[in-house]
Design a protein around this motif. Structure first.
Motif, PDB file in Angstrom:
ATOM      1  N   GLY A 171      17.795   6.814  34.375  1.00 37.54           N
ATOM      2  CA  GLY A 171      16.770   5.994  35.587  1.00 37.54           C
ATOM      3  C   GLY A 171      17.013   6.690  36.793  1.00 37.54           C
ATOM      4  O   GLY A 171      18.376   7.487  37.001  1.00 37.54           O
ATOM      5  N   THR A 212       7.775   4.277  32.230  1.00 40.79           N
ATOM      6  CA  THR A 212       6.853   3.951  33.390  1.00 40.79           C
ATOM      7  C   THR A 212       5.535   4.266  33.028  1.00 40.79           C
ATOM      8  O   THR A 212       4.527   3.435  33.070  1.00 40.79           O
ATOM      9  CB  THR A 212       7.284   5.094  34.608  1.00 40.79           C
ATOM     10  OG1 THR A 212       8.500   4.353  35.200  1.00 40.79           O
ATOM     11  CG2 THR A 212       6.064   4.407  35.746  1.00 40.79           C
ATOM     12  N   ARG A 236      19.611   5.772  28.253  1.00 41.05           N
ATOM     13  CA  ARG A 236      18.743   5.325  29.380  1.00 41.05           C
ATOM     14  C   ARG A 236      18.945   6.062  30.667  1.00 41.05           C
ATOM     15  O   ARG A 236      19.944   6.253  31.255  1.00 41.05           O
ATOM     16  CB  ARG A 236      19.120   3.756  29.732  1.00 41.05           C
ATOM     17  CG  ARG A 236      18.457   3.070  30.762  1.00 41.05           C
ATOM     18  CD  ARG A 236      16.712   2.860  30.113  1.00 41.05           C
ATOM     19  NE  ARG A 236      15.874   2.419  31.099  1.00 41.05           N
ATOM     20  CZ  ARG A 236      15.347   1.355  31.529  1.00 41.05           C
ATOM     21  NH1 ARG A 236      15.957   0.158  30.698  1.00 41.05           N
ATOM     22  NH2 ARG A 236      14.646   0.969  32.520  1.00 41.05           N
ATOM     23  N   ASP A 238      12.337   7.406  34.532  1.00 43.64           N
ATOM     24  CA  ASP A 238      12.619   5.942  33.733  1.00 43.64           C
ATOM     25  C   ASP A 238      12.470   5.960  32.102  1.00 43.64           C
ATOM     26  O   ASP A 238      11.433   5.810  31.447  1.00 43.64           O
ATOM     27  CB  ASP A 238      11.891   4.943  34.210  1.00 43.64           C
ATOM     28  CG  ASP A 238      12.399   3.431  33.974  1.00 43.64           C
ATOM     29  OD1 ASP A 238      13.638   3.473  33.167  1.00 43.64           O
ATOM     30  OD2 ASP A 238      11.695   2.377  34.088  1.00 43.64           O
TER      31      ASP A 238
END
Length: 155
Positions: free
Chosen positions: A139, A35, A137, A144
């Motif tokens: 999220g 982000t 990853r 993020d």
């Protein structure tokens, strides 16, 4: 152990993940906030040593974490216990809470870990007897992140 290179799209099967991971590994991790664009990293060592009744491994990682230009010592401990399938592992946090499963019999494993409102999706790949990688990853409403860690066997 025989050392053989594999092409980028191939994986190196591991019959017994606990036996394969035992020992010390050099660690290089990149951390990117997708982000904000902020980037950081971790450099250090991960040691997998016998744990408990000799049927598991204690994973201890220590080194230096750098974020936004500030470096500081960092460490973490995990437990790698025998999994439900032959050659697999049940990975737990230091306090015993479940983290994720791990099965590298094909040389590649994808797993998830829900953490409050966040979801961690991990991909583990083995390149050869002395190199493996994790890609997480992360999220969620406030996160993020992409964490890529390369491990190289020491000595």
């Amino acid at each position: 152990m025989e050392r053989r290179e594999t092409p980028r799209d191939e994986f190196w099967p591991v019959a017994d993940v606990l036996a394969h991971l035992a020992g010390s590994w050099r660690v290089e991790r990149s951390v990117r906030d997708l982000t904000s664009g902020d980037e950081g990293g971790f450099t250090g060592v991960t040691a997998f040593r016998p744990y408990g009744e000799g049927d598991g491994l204690l994973h201890h990682e220590s080194g230096t974490f750098t974020w936004r230009g500030v470096s500081r010592p960092a460490e973490r401990t995990l437990r790698f216990l025998p999994g439900t399938a032959p050659g697999s592992a049940d990975v737990r946090f230091a306090d015993g809470r479940p983290f994720h499963d791990l099965d590298l019999t094909t040389g590649r494993h994808i797993t998830d870990h829900p953490c409050a409102a966040d979801l961690y999706r991990g991909e583990f790949t083995v390149r050869d007897a002395d190199r493996w990688r994790t890609v997480w990853r992360v999220g969620g409403p406030a996160k993020d992140l992409l964490l890529v860690t390369d491990y190289a066997r020491e000595g």
